[in-house]
Write an enzyme that holds these catalytic residues in place. Structure first.
Site, PDB file in Angstrom:
ATOM      1  N   TRP A 103       0.825  -1.209   0.000  1.00  0.00           N
ATOM      2  CA  TRP A 103       0.000   0.000   0.000  1.00  0.00           C
ATOM      3  C   TRP A 103       0.859   1.258   0.000  1.00  0.00           C
ATOM      4  O   TRP A 103       0.500   2.262  -0.623  1.00  0.00           O
ATOM      5  CB  TRP A 103      -0.963  -0.020   1.188  1.00  0.00           C
ATOM      6  CG  TRP A 103      -1.912  -1.176   1.091  1.00  0.00           C
ATOM      7  CD1 TRP A 103      -1.959  -2.285   1.888  1.00  0.00           C
ATOM      8  CD2 TRP A 103      -2.917  -1.379   0.087  1.00  0.00           C
ATOM      9  NE1 TRP A 103      -2.933  -3.149   1.451  1.00  0.00           N
ATOM     10  CE2 TRP A 103      -3.539  -2.625   0.354  1.00  0.00           C
ATOM     11  CE3 TRP A 103      -3.354  -0.634  -1.006  1.00  0.00           C
ATOM     12  CZ2 TRP A 103      -4.572  -3.136  -0.441  1.00  0.00           C
ATOM     13  CZ3 TRP A 103      -4.384  -1.132  -1.801  1.00  0.00           C
ATOM     14  CH2 TRP A 103      -4.980  -2.365  -1.510  1.00  0.00           C
ATOM     15  N   ASP A 126      -1.007   6.608   6.719  1.00  0.00           N
ATOM     16  CA  ASP A 126      -2.121   5.743   6.354  1.00  0.00           C
ATOM     17  C   ASP A 126      -2.283   4.737   7.497  1.00  0.00           C
ATOM     18  O   ASP A 126      -1.433   3.869   7.697  1.00  0.00           O
ATOM     19  CB  ASP A 126      -1.807   5.024   5.038  1.00  0.00           C
ATOM     20  CG  ASP A 126      -2.885   4.009   4.643  1.00  0.00           C
ATOM     21  OD1 ASP A 126      -3.871   3.833   5.387  1.00  0.00           O
ATOM     22  OD2 ASP A 126      -2.725   3.371   3.580  1.00  0.00           O
ATOM     23  N   LYS A 137     -11.954  -1.967   8.387  1.00  0.00           N
ATOM     24  CA  LYS A 137     -11.170  -2.934   9.160  1.00  0.00           C
ATOM     25  C   LYS A 137     -11.475  -2.807  10.652  1.00  0.00           C
ATOM     26  O   LYS A 137     -11.848  -3.766  11.300  1.00  0.00           O
ATOM     27  CB  LYS A 137      -9.687  -2.750   8.873  1.00  0.00           C
ATOM     28  CG  LYS A 137      -9.358  -2.937   7.387  1.00  0.00           C
ATOM     29  CD  LYS A 137      -7.916  -2.648   7.076  1.00  0.00           C
ATOM     30  CE  LYS A 137      -7.645  -2.640   5.577  1.00  0.00           C
ATOM     31  NZ  LYS A 137      -7.803  -3.946   4.938  1.00  0.00           N
TER      32      LYS A 137
END
Length: 361
Positions: free
Chosen positions: A102, A171, A195
């Protein structure tokens, strides 16, 4: 109902109490005769939900007053582009710390908008650990970006003490609300909700208000952070049902005991599975180095591909969902997010032990 243990990496498990509450209110929200999904995002019933969600997040994460909480759409992937669009300027360089797929994607998007430098990368070790940071001066980079937890590889920053920059961006999609974090160390934190915070569809952005002064002008309104700050995340129709569920998750977290209790539980859950790996005499092998292990995503492999397939097959038959590793690296992964109960991790530990007894020949 069938007994199921949900270890999906995202969209992930939601607290049972939250789902029950949403079910109860689904057709008739607060005696209005209609669902929250049918309420106008400009009406008072939704506005109360919106503000309650924002205030609960500020309370649980101890977000200082100089920060704004935004509810946006597009997931972390949109933030990969919005950040450089807003903050990259000619003649300046931004720095990215690569700890997994990511962060690679975030850098790739930023590279389309200006001068980007890879500060350090853990790719040489197949992202098995958080790399040591080289020394650099704050003047080198207009901003520095990191990914706090790496869902695919199962690594996590244990601490942020070793990194300092006046415009630090993180992030935190896969570990926000799982442990205490120094919010005031960051200028911008973003996280897809699917999540630990709620369902897919809403992205939380925690934004230091004075950072907006550095943003580029002339951007499309929907891609400007200033637009969303001025309009309290109501510039366009927000994902109202996702934000409603986010509010319920935050209420659940507060009743549970807040971040201190969540962190304690997450440490206990992860330890159960890591012990099953470490005590297996090599039958299971963890991917992440011990000092970089994630509390959220526990990644491991078995001795060969055939045994891995058998493990996943038998696990699914016994109600364990979502244990297959990411398609890019294979193996196995147990994502023990906030809503995954201790009992699920205990059951997985026991299954891993029984599977080893049966197949370790």
């Amino acid at each position: 109902m069938k007994q199921v243990y949900n270890f999906n990496a995202g969209p992930a498990a939601l607290p049972r109490q939250v789902l029950e509450k949403a079910k109860e209110e689904f057709l008739d929200f607060q005696d209005t005769g209609i669902s929250i999904m049918e309420h106008s995002h400009r009406g008072k019933h939704y506005e109360e939900v919106h503000e309650e969600a924002k205030n609960l997040l500020k309370e649980l994460l101890s977000i200082p007053d100089q920060y704004e909480v935004l509810f946006l759409q597009g997931g972390a992937s949109l933030q990969f582009a919005m950040i450089p669009m807003n903050f990259m300027k000619p003649g300046e360089q931004s720095g990215y710390i690569l700890t997994g797929s990511w962060s690679e994607k975030a850098l790739k998007e930023a590279d389309k908008f200006g001068d980007v430098k890879e500060i350090v990368s853990g790719k040489a070790s197949n992202y098995a650990s958080i790399p040591d940071l080289p020394s650099f001066s704050p003047e080198e980079y207009s901003y520095v970006h990191l990914t706090s937890n790496n869902t695919i590889y199962g690594t996590q920053w244990a601490s942020f003490d070793g990194i300092d920059h006046p415009f630090l961006i993180a992030d935190m999609s896969s570990d926000i609300l799982s442990r205490r974090i120094p919010v005031d160390k960051f200028s911008l934190i973003y996280a897809g909700a699917q999540k630990n915070l709620g369902p897919a569809g809403v992205t939380v952005v925690i934004f230091r208000k004075d950072a907006a002064e550095r943003a580029n002008e002339g951007l499309p309104a929907i891609l400007s952070y200033e637009t969303h700050i001025k309009n309290r995340s109501l510039y366009n129709t927000p994902p109202t049902f996702s934000i409603y569920l986010l509010k319920l998750v935050l209420e659940w977290a507060k009743i549970l005991g807040g971040l201190e209790e969540l962190e304690k539980r997450n440490q206990e859950k992860a330890q159960l599975i890591y012990e099953a790996i470490d005590q297996s005499s090599g039958f299971y092998s963890g991917h992440a180095a011990r000092d970089s292990r994630s509390l959220m995503n526990i990644t491991f492999t078995l001795k060969n591909e055939e045994l891995t397939k058998q493990f996943l097959k038998e696990a699914h038959e016994q109600g364990f969902y979502g244990l297959a590793g990411h398609r890019s690296i294979g193996g196995c992964r147990a994502s023990a997010y906030n809503a995954v109960p201790l009992e699920a991790c205990q059951a997985l530990r026991d299954f891993m032990g029984n599977f080893q007894k049966k197949h370790d020949k």
